[in-house]
Design a protein around this motif. Structure first.
Motif: not given
Length: 331
Positions: A235-260
């Motif tokens: 949703t647009l709301r989760t896009w905004v939450a994802l973007g805000w989390g990246l800008i703030r460099r949050s430890a947990q960013v909504p709608a983002l999973e990270v692997f290696r």
């Protein structure tokens, strides 16, 4: 895991791979580069211009075959990516000169966009081994992607990038925020398949996007693995939450999973646009990427011990200015 060294030949043969469409005054560029290098005692470099048909691979290969030990790459991300494909696995080092609007590799490593500084860094001789990713016989130093990120690049015009720079990508992104997600199956290093409804899958050697946004905070270009970001906003709301989390460099960013991993296989339920290092490639329902550890020598500031090389770049310029005199580095 950083591997750094110094160049053993103080006056190496060199070549310049230049995209003329990215340069306002090619004659002035040649004057500055030739004057600075010959002033430092290097042989005059060979010059190769890219074309629409060959954005840099063939020219870089020709430079290597002619004996170049250092290849200066002056163009956008596509020019750099083409040169990386030709230099990966060789002992020839690459020096990136500023041009274009993206320059993702330079931005990720903190490399200066100032011409004099980049020439000074190359003259000083610091070298760092970088990992390189491979996809369908091509190579990349920054990241490969499928889905939303490639849609965004496709929707961003060269004219907009030229006039407003990286914010043009935001305009391209807005056009695709409401696109339907893709169903993907992701397998990392032959492990159990993971299924997701994703908007984008990014496989990265470094972690910073256009505009300096840090997507993958732990990604390092020489750690022998690739970092994978799976973006799942619906949703647009989760896009905004994802973007805000990246800008703030949050430890947990909504709608983002990270692997290696060192080999990543992504299969989509339908063909998707794809990109390498910020350049679009042909669409496909697959994205299969592997790592080539320590495959590329990059010219970096001494002592090159910090992941953000801008820490050392200004000092390199000062040292070379003392050696050559400011006239050479300001040409």
């Amino acid at each position: 895991m950083t591997m750094t060294t110094g160049r053993t030949n103080p006056a190496p043969r060199s070549a310049v791979i230049v995209n003329p469409s990215k340069i306002d005054d090619l004659g002035e560029l040649r004057h500055s580069v030739d004057g600075t290098l010959t002033g430092a005692g290097w042989p005059a470099p060979q010059w190769f211009e890219t074309s629409v048909d060959d954005p840099g691979f063939g020219q870089t290969r020709s430079a290597v075959e002619s004996g170049a030990e250092v290849v200066f790459v002056c163009g956008g991300d596509g020019t750099v990516m083409s040169a990386v494909s030709a230099l990966a696995g060789t002992e020839v080092s690459m020096a990136v000169l500023p041009a274009g609007t993206g320059n993702l590799l330079a931005a990720n490593l903190g490399l200066s966009t100032d011409l004099a500084t980049r020439l000074a860094v190359a003259l000083e001789g610091g070298l760092r081994r970088l990992d390189v990713g491979t996809l369908d016989g091509r190579h990349f130093a920054v990241m490969a992607g499928m889905g939303f990120d490639a849609h965004m690049l496709d929707a961003t015009s060269d004219t907009a990038k030229k006039h407003i720079g990286w914010p043009a990508y935001i305009l391209g992104a807005v056009k695709h925020l409401k696109d339907r997600p893709m169903r993907v199956t992701i397998r990392i290093d032959g492990g159990r398949p993971m299924r997701r409804r994703a908007r984008s899958v990014l496989i990265a050697n470094v972690g910073r996007l256009q505009g300096g946004v840090k997507l993958l905070s732990d990604a390092q270009p020489d750690d022998g693995v690739l970092d994978i970001a799976v973006l799942t906003p619906n949703t647009l709301r989760t896009w905004v939450a994802l973007g805000w989390g990246l800008i703030r460099r949050s430890a947990q960013v909504p709608a983002l999973e990270v692997f290696r991993g060192s080999r990543i296989d992504v299969l989509s339920n339908r063909a998707q646009p794809r990109q390498l290092d910020g350049d679009l490639i042909e669409s496909s329902d697959r994205l299969t990427v592997e790592i080539m550890p320590q495959a590329l020598w990059l010219c970096v500031p001494e002592p090159a011990g910090h992941p953000d090389l801008s820490v050392d770049a200004d000092a390199a310029t000062d040292r070379e200015a003392d050696l050559l005199g400011p006239a050479h580095l300001s040409r």
